[in-house]
Design an enzyme around this catalytic site. Sequence first.
Site, short mmCIF file in Angstrom:
data_model
loop_
_atom_site.label_atom_id
_atom_site.label_comp_id
_atom_site.label_asym_id
_atom_site.label_seq_id
_atom_site.Cartn_x
_atom_site.Cartn_y
_atom_site.Cartn_z
N LYS A 118 0.87 -7.73 -8.65
CA LYS A 118 0.37 -8.49 -6.73
C LYS A 118 -0.20 -9.11 -6.75
O LYS A 118 -0.63 -10.42 -5.59
CB LYS A 118 -1.09 -7.63 -7.53
CG LYS A 118 -1.11 -6.15 -7.23
CD LYS A 118 -2.35 -4.94 -6.61
CE LYS A 118 -1.46 -3.87 -6.67
NZ LYS A 118 -3.18 -2.53 -6.69
N LYS A 201 8.94 0.18 -8.04
CA LYS A 201 8.23 0.94 -7.60
C LYS A 201 8.14 1.17 -6.24
O LYS A 201 7.12 0.32 -5.44
CB LYS A 201 6.91 1.53 -9.28
CG LYS A 201 5.34 0.73 -8.45
CD LYS A 201 4.44 1.08 -8.76
CE LYS A 201 2.92 0.39 -8.07
NZ LYS A 201 1.93 1.32 -8.67
N LYS A 204 2.00 1.66 -2.12
CA LYS A 204 1.29 2.08 -0.60
C LYS A 204 1.19 0.89 0.03
O LYS A 204 0.91 0.78 1.01
CB LYS A 204 -0.07 2.12 -0.96
CG LYS A 204 -0.06 3.85 -1.24
CD LYS A 204 -2.09 3.97 -1.64
CE LYS A 204 -2.42 5.01 -2.55
NZ LYS A 204 -2.61 3.33 -3.86
N1 AQP Z 1 4.69 4.23 -7.60
C1 AQP Z 1 4.27 5.49 -8.83
N2 AQP Z 1 4.99 6.46 -9.13
C2 AQP Z 1 4.40 7.07 -9.74
N3 AQP Z 1 3.02 7.40 -10.10
C3 AQP Z 1 2.11 6.57 -9.25
N4 AQP Z 1 1.21 6.15 -9.32
C4 AQP Z 1 1.41 4.74 -7.98
N5 AQP Z 1 2.41 4.30 -7.32
C5 AQP Z 1 3.23 5.27 -8.31
C6 AQP Z 1 -0.01 6.13 -9.97
O1 AQP Z 1 -0.71 6.99 -8.95
C7 AQP Z 1 -2.53 6.78 -8.86
C8 AQP Z 1 -3.42 6.10 -7.40
O2 AQP Z 1 -2.63 4.69 -7.85
P1 AQP Z 1 -3.90 3.04 -7.36
O3 AQP Z 1 -3.72 3.86 -6.04
O4 AQP Z 1 -4.95 3.49 -8.24
O5 AQP Z 1 -2.75 2.44 -6.98
P2 AQP Z 1 -1.42 1.51 -7.49
O6 AQP Z 1 -1.22 2.30 -9.10
O7 AQP Z 1 -1.59 -0.12 -7.51
O8 AQP Z 1 -0.62 2.43 -6.36
P3 AQP Z 1 0.23 1.60 -5.27
O9 AQP Z 1 0.25 3.07 -4.73
O10 AQP Z 1 1.00 0.92 -5.93
O11 AQP Z 1 -1.58 1.16 -4.83
P4 AQP Z 1 -0.96 -0.24 -3.98
O12 AQP Z 1 0.46 -0.88 -3.42
O13 AQP Z 1 -2.38 -0.37 -3.63
O14 AQP Z 1 -1.64 -1.21 -5.42
C9 AQP Z 1 -2.23 5.77 -10.38
O15 AQP Z 1 -2.23 6.52 -11.49
C10 AQP Z 1 -0.29 5.62 -10.28
O16 AQP Z 1 -0.19 5.47 -11.86
#
Ligand code: AQP
Length: 342
Positions: A118, A201, A204
Amino acid sequence: MSEPKFEPRVFSGAQPSGNLTLGNYLGALRRWVAMQDEGLETIYCVVDLHAITVWQDPAKLAHATRELAAAYLACGLNPARSILFNQSQVPAHAELAWIFNCVARLGWLNRMTQFKDKAGKDREAASAGLYVYPNLMAADILVYHATHVPVGEDQKQHVELTRDIAAKFNHDFGTPFFPLAEPIIEGAATRVMSLRDGSKKMSKSDPSDMSRINLSDDADTIAQKIRKARTDAEPLPDSLTLLADRPEARNLLTIYAALAEQPPETVLEEFAGAPFSVFKPALAELAVARLGPITARMTELMADPAEIDRILGDGADRAAAIAEPILARSYEIVGLVRSRQI
Ligand code: AQP
């Protein structure tokens, strides 16, 4: 140190940092609902304090927080069975995180791959919050003495750090106060990949909206994103091993299998030899059938934001009732004097 028995308690959360994606749904939320429905004690949080570790427009953050809460409800979380709330309404998270800032070692944080991803190349410009994010996550979990943490594959390292923090606290203060929480990484799609790049991956916050399916996307948008998803020119093979070097194709197959709740081998039996011009429309139809009702329910719920706020406020009261005594005991263990008459 004799090990106390901790009752099973589930905690997890997602950041209101954008629309919830198919990755969040398959990797986390669907599992959360299953754990709730198994009758476990479940606490699910909209982790708004985590979201602000990168810049969030204040008006959009408030909207995204309510929208994420609506997504939780639309996916099947039930406020009568799970505690649902947003993190910033329970100050015990941030307070315990400070203690953990003083327990976790810099060397541990330096190993966190999510910070490296990040912060990117310009690490000096990243917020201090992004760096200590895993300590706040440890506090989220441990302030409830949670024992099980259902997450996607990308969060495994952070839950392992939570265990290290709990173990060091227990060791340093000579009391087995915090449980060693276990990551629960289960399901058919624990790491859903970007539709534009099979090595990244689905996320969001990816700048390209075409890289992900959002739970708020309508049927046409979902179909268009799947049609445009990157793939290779080969048809689907008849064996999973032949997909080892085809990450984009494997990702679409994994998504199909997870949505259909079938093993990927079964899906391949049906589609072996099919070109993507056949497989993609089938996947789009399945995705719309599965996600359409969730999207429709989210829209209904978002029409009444006061009701969402009420659910979050009520959940925060119930969460605080569990967290505050655990925080108070943590302060005592550390030796912080508490003499106010409240
Ligand atoms: N691509 C993914 N596949 C499976 N699981 C996923 N998770 C996130 N992306 C995937 C799981 O979703 C839960 C919530 O995630 P988060 O909101 O805490 O943040 P993150 O893991 O950083 O997910 P994002 O979507 O990538 O958010 P941003 O872009 O804001 O950083 C977690 O249990 C995560 O493992």
